[in-house]
Design a protein around this motif. Sequence first.
Motif, mmCIF file in Angstrom:
data_model
loop_
_atom_site.group_PDB
_atom_site.id
_atom_site.type_symbol
_atom_site.label_atom_id
_atom_site.label_comp_id
_atom_site.label_asym_id
_atom_site.label_seq_id
_atom_site.Cartn_x
_atom_site.Cartn_y
_atom_site.Cartn_z
ATOM 1 N N GLY A 32 0.792 -1.223 0.000
ATOM 2 C CA GLY A 32 0.000 0.000 0.000
ATOM 3 C C GLY A 32 0.819 1.266 0.000
ATOM 4 N N THR A 33 2.133 1.138 -0.102
ATOM 5 C CA THR A 33 3.020 2.298 -0.068
ATOM 6 C C THR A 33 2.811 3.160 -1.306
ATOM 7 N N PRO A 34 2.626 4.483 -1.144
ATOM 8 C CA PRO A 34 2.522 5.359 -2.313
ATOM 9 C C PRO A 34 3.888 5.532 -2.976
ATOM 10 N N LEU A 35 3.899 5.532 -4.299
ATOM 11 C CA LEU A 35 5.124 5.687 -5.087
ATOM 12 C C LEU A 35 4.874 6.724 -6.169
ATOM 13 N N ARG A 36 5.744 7.712 -6.224
ATOM 14 C CA ARG A 36 5.562 8.800 -7.185
ATOM 15 C C ARG A 36 6.352 8.513 -8.458
ATOM 16 N N ILE A 37 5.646 8.554 -9.594
ATOM 17 C CA ILE A 37 6.266 8.347 -10.901
ATOM 18 C C ILE A 37 6.414 9.697 -11.592
ATOM 19 N N HIS A 38 7.614 9.952 -12.088
ATOM 20 C CA HIS A 38 7.878 11.162 -12.874
ATOM 21 C C HIS A 38 7.768 10.839 -14.357
ATOM 22 N N TYR A 39 7.247 11.794 -15.139
ATOM 23 C CA TYR A 39 7.199 11.587 -16.582
ATOM 24 C C TYR A 39 7.227 12.915 -17.321
ATOM 25 N N VAL A 40 7.712 12.852 -18.542
ATOM 26 C CA VAL A 40 7.675 13.961 -19.496
ATOM 27 C C VAL A 40 6.413 13.805 -20.330
ATOM 28 N N ASP A 41 5.760 14.920 -20.649
ATOM 29 C CA ASP A 41 4.521 14.885 -21.431
ATOM 30 C C ASP A 41 4.535 16.080 -22.367
ATOM 31 N N GLU A 42 4.918 15.848 -23.619
ATOM 32 C CA GLU A 42 5.096 16.920 -24.598
ATOM 33 C C GLU A 42 4.191 16.698 -25.808
ATOM 34 N N GLY A 43 3.825 17.796 -26.480
ATOM 35 C CA GLY A 43 3.001 17.707 -27.681
ATOM 36 C C GLY A 43 1.530 17.873 -27.382
ATOM 37 N N PRO A 44 0.692 17.850 -28.423
ATOM 38 C CA PRO A 44 -0.752 18.072 -28.250
ATOM 39 C C PRO A 44 -1.387 16.999 -27.373
ATOM 40 N N ARG A 45 -2.188 17.415 -26.400
ATOM 41 C CA ARG A 45 -2.783 16.464 -25.462
ATOM 42 C C ARG A 45 -3.831 15.570 -26.119
ATOM 43 N N ASP A 46 -4.393 16.013 -27.243
ATOM 44 C CA ASP A 46 -5.423 15.210 -27.898
ATOM 45 C C ASP A 46 -4.874 14.397 -29.067
ATOM 46 N N ALA A 47 -3.562 14.357 -29.228
ATOM 47 C CA ALA A 47 -2.945 13.632 -30.339
ATOM 48 C C ALA A 47 -2.696 12.175 -29.959
ATOM 49 N N PRO A 48 -2.498 11.292 -30.942
ATOM 50 C CA PRO A 48 -2.079 9.929 -30.629
ATOM 51 C C PRO A 48 -0.795 9.946 -29.801
ATOM 52 N N VAL A 49 -0.658 8.973 -28.914
ATOM 53 C CA VAL A 49 0.440 8.950 -27.945
ATOM 54 C C VAL A 49 1.594 8.099 -28.453
ATOM 55 N N VAL A 50 2.806 8.608 -28.258
ATOM 56 C CA VAL A 50 4.018 7.797 -28.389
ATOM 57 C C VAL A 50 4.613 7.672 -26.996
ATOM 58 N N LEU A 51 4.663 6.463 -26.495
ATOM 59 C CA LEU A 51 5.164 6.169 -25.156
ATOM 60 C C LEU A 51 6.598 5.672 -25.268
ATOM 61 N N MET A 52 7.549 6.471 -24.775
ATOM 62 C CA MET A 52 8.970 6.128 -24.844
ATOM 63 C C MET A 52 9.412 5.584 -23.495
ATOM 64 N N MET A 53 9.768 4.299 -23.456
ATOM 65 C CA MET A 53 10.114 3.647 -22.198
ATOM 66 C C MET A 53 11.591 3.270 -22.161
ATOM 67 N N HIS A 54 12.263 3.783 -21.140
ATOM 68 C CA HIS A 54 13.693 3.540 -20.957
ATOM 69 C C HIS A 54 13.926 2.217 -20.241
ATOM 70 N N GLY A 55 15.197 1.851 -20.136
ATOM 71 C CA GLY A 55 15.558 0.629 -19.435
ATOM 72 C C GLY A 55 16.611 0.868 -18.370
ATOM 73 N N GLU A 56 17.438 -0.131 -18.165
ATOM 74 C CA GLU A 56 18.441 -0.191 -17.098
ATOM 75 C C GLU A 56 19.783 0.314 -17.599
ATOM 76 N N PRO A 57 20.483 1.198 -16.873
ATOM 77 C CA PRO A 57 20.112 1.904 -15.650
ATOM 78 C C PRO A 57 19.828 3.388 -15.943
#
Length: 304
Positions: A32-57
């Motif tokens: 039940g521990t809260p965890l805060r996720i940071h993210y970048v969100d650029e471009g038109p909010r109503d446009a199709p999404v490109v989700l860029m996911m990084h890896g290790e490390p």
Amino acid sequence: MHVLRTPDEAFAGITDFPFASHWCEVRDTATGTPLRIHYVDEGPRDAPVVLMMHGEPTWSYLYRHMIGPVAAAGFRVIAPDLIGFGKSDKPAAKSDYSYAAHVGWMRQWVEMLDLKTVTLACQDWGSLVGLRLVAAMPERFSGVVLSNGGLPEGGPAPPAFAIWRAFSKYSPLFPIGRIVNKGTKRGLSAAEIAAYDAPFPDARYKAGARIFPALVPFAGNPAVPDQQKAWRVFEQWDKPFLCAFSDGDPITRTGETRFIGRVPGTAGQPHRTLRGGHFIQEDDPEGFVAAILDVAQQQKEHGG
């Protein structure tokens, strides 16, 4: 669960990451521990999404040369920091991390942002987590672009990876920035190396980075059945799936052969070889952007 949060001032010296920070809080299902996720969100909010996911490390900084061009092409670009990395919260114990936990945390995040019509762009652990998200929520995703990653389902670890896994476990030092630098062909500047070090002010913050290699589901790993379940989804996946692996990564070399032909959506796609090492976002960001736009534009032209 004891959670660390990298102080904001640790990132103050970074001058080549001009993106606003966004935050979302998820909860660890076990504690039940809260965890805060940071993210970048650029471009038109109503446009199709490109989700860029990084890896290790790494963290979303890895995509700094790619976020702007894809957003400028008319897409909403979202690049999160996985829990344990970047500006996101960092559970302090290695035992706090599991493959299933990471998938669960990021699934909560996707659902809370209600992301739809998503093209996944992924590499390294960004693919291990990202592809599992696609398999769990296929209705939210419209395409995949995979570079230097995969979806292991048992079997032996490649020799280069076995060496890396042992290093991450036993080395008394774990210099994040220098590790990323060794995974590139062009070589990073001192400032870029420092930016990769920034999320980890001292060894206490590195539990996630240290444990990730041991979580990759090769033979004997408890995540193998979940991987096999995900593969059953991809064996029916007929939306675009493009492979863009690099020509100089000893860890994932020939990894595209595990997808092309087995995933129906790979048929007819302009698969290509990019030039560089493991962290292709540093070596050939233009090539990776072009691959992403090839897939994302297909979905835009067909209404998602």
